[in-house]
Motif scaffolding. Structure first.
Motif, PDB file in Angstrom:
ATOM      1  N   TYR A  25      27.002  18.105  54.252  1.00 45.27           N
ATOM      2  CA  TYR A  25      27.284  17.453  52.990  1.00 45.27           C
ATOM      3  C   TYR A  25      28.653  16.794  53.042  1.00 45.27           C
ATOM      4  CZ  TYR A  25      23.339  20.281  51.761  1.00 45.27           C
ATOM      5  OH  TYR A  25      22.092  20.842  51.753  1.00 45.27           O
ATOM      6  N   LEU A  34      23.215  12.626  46.824  1.00 43.05           N
ATOM      7  CA  LEU A  34      22.739  13.758  46.037  1.00 43.05           C
ATOM      8  C   LEU A  34      23.336  13.704  44.634  1.00 43.05           C
ATOM      9  CD1 LEU A  34      23.112  16.613  48.674  1.00 43.05           C
ATOM     10  CD2 LEU A  34      21.056  15.320  48.093  1.00 43.05           C
ATOM     11  N   VAL A  35      24.600  13.313  44.563  1.00 44.54           N
ATOM     12  CA  VAL A  35      25.322  13.135  43.303  1.00 44.54           C
ATOM     13  C   VAL A  35      26.172  11.887  43.489  1.00 44.54           C
ATOM     14  CG1 VAL A  35      27.069  14.128  41.760  1.00 44.54           C
ATOM     15  CG2 VAL A  35      25.431  15.638  42.919  1.00 44.54           C
ATOM     16  N   HIS A  36      26.237  11.046  42.464  1.00 44.29           N
ATOM     17  CA  HIS A  36      27.034   9.829  42.617  1.00 44.29           C
ATOM     18  C   HIS A  36      27.852   9.537  41.371  1.00 44.29           C
ATOM     19  CE1 HIS A  36      27.371   5.313  43.715  1.00 44.29           C
ATOM     20  NE2 HIS A  36      28.438   6.008  44.095  1.00 44.29           N
ATOM     21  N   THR A  90      29.074  11.324  39.122  1.00 44.17           N
ATOM     22  CA  THR A  90      28.749  12.045  37.908  1.00 44.17           C
ATOM     23  C   THR A  90      29.967  12.764  37.354  1.00 44.17           C
ATOM     24  OG1 THR A  90      26.529  12.403  38.768  1.00 44.17           O
ATOM     25  CG2 THR A  90      27.228  13.833  36.977  1.00 44.17           C
ATOM     26  N   VAL A 131      31.547  15.828  35.745  1.00 43.87           N
ATOM     27  CA  VAL A 131      31.131  17.213  35.907  1.00 43.87           C
ATOM     28  C   VAL A 131      31.444  18.023  34.661  1.00 43.87           C
ATOM     29  CG1 VAL A 131      31.394  17.137  38.411  1.00 43.87           C
ATOM     30  CG2 VAL A 131      33.320  17.848  37.002  1.00 43.87           C
ATOM     31  N   VAL A 186      31.103  12.917  44.054  1.00 45.32           N
ATOM     32  CA  VAL A 186      30.070  12.248  44.849  1.00 45.32           C
ATOM     33  C   VAL A 186      29.667  13.215  45.955  1.00 45.32           C
ATOM     34  CG1 VAL A 186      29.531  10.316  46.392  1.00 45.32           C
ATOM     35  CG2 VAL A 186      30.997   9.944  44.395  1.00 45.32           C
TER      36      VAL A 186
END
Length: 114
Positions: free
Chosen positions: A4, A37-39, A41, A43, A55
């Motif tokens: 990751y 997977l996350v962009h 965002t 939190v 990210v």
């Protein structure tokens, strides 16, 4: 083992260079089987502080992640982001589906000096 790429974006910007970076990053990841997977965002902070955004990308293994990050295609667009957004970026190997944290704790307890 899946790797990751995690980026904590401290400062955010909608500068045109950043938008160009976002438009182009996906194509730099494709040859290395990378995916979002996350962009960006926002939190929900449940402990501590987290100014900025998150990210997360995944790659099949550490080699693919390194090869992507150091690729000519990614290095060409990287300044479009780094010139306008401060961030910390790390690569971390995931754990397998049978991972058991109790085994890690047991190994740590058994290690000399603990």
């Amino acid at each position: 083992m899946t790797v990751y790429a995690v980026a904590h974006l401290h400062t955010l910007s909608d500068h045109d260079d950043v938008l160009t970076y976002i438009e182009q990053i996906q194509d730099t990841m494709k040859p290395y089987d990378g995916r979002f997977l996350v962009h960006g965002t926002a939190v929900e902070v449940v402990e501590g502080e987290w100014p900025g955004a998150l990210v997360m990308l995944s790659f099949p293994d550490m080699r693919a992640a390194h090869d992507w990050y150091t690729s000519a295609a990614y290095q060409k667009i990287l300044p479009l982001r780094t010139d306008h957004i401060g961030a910390n970026v790390v690569l971390a190997e995931g754990v397998g589906p049978d991972y058991d944290a109790r085994e890690t704790a047991a190994a740590m307890r058994a290690a000399p000096g603990t």
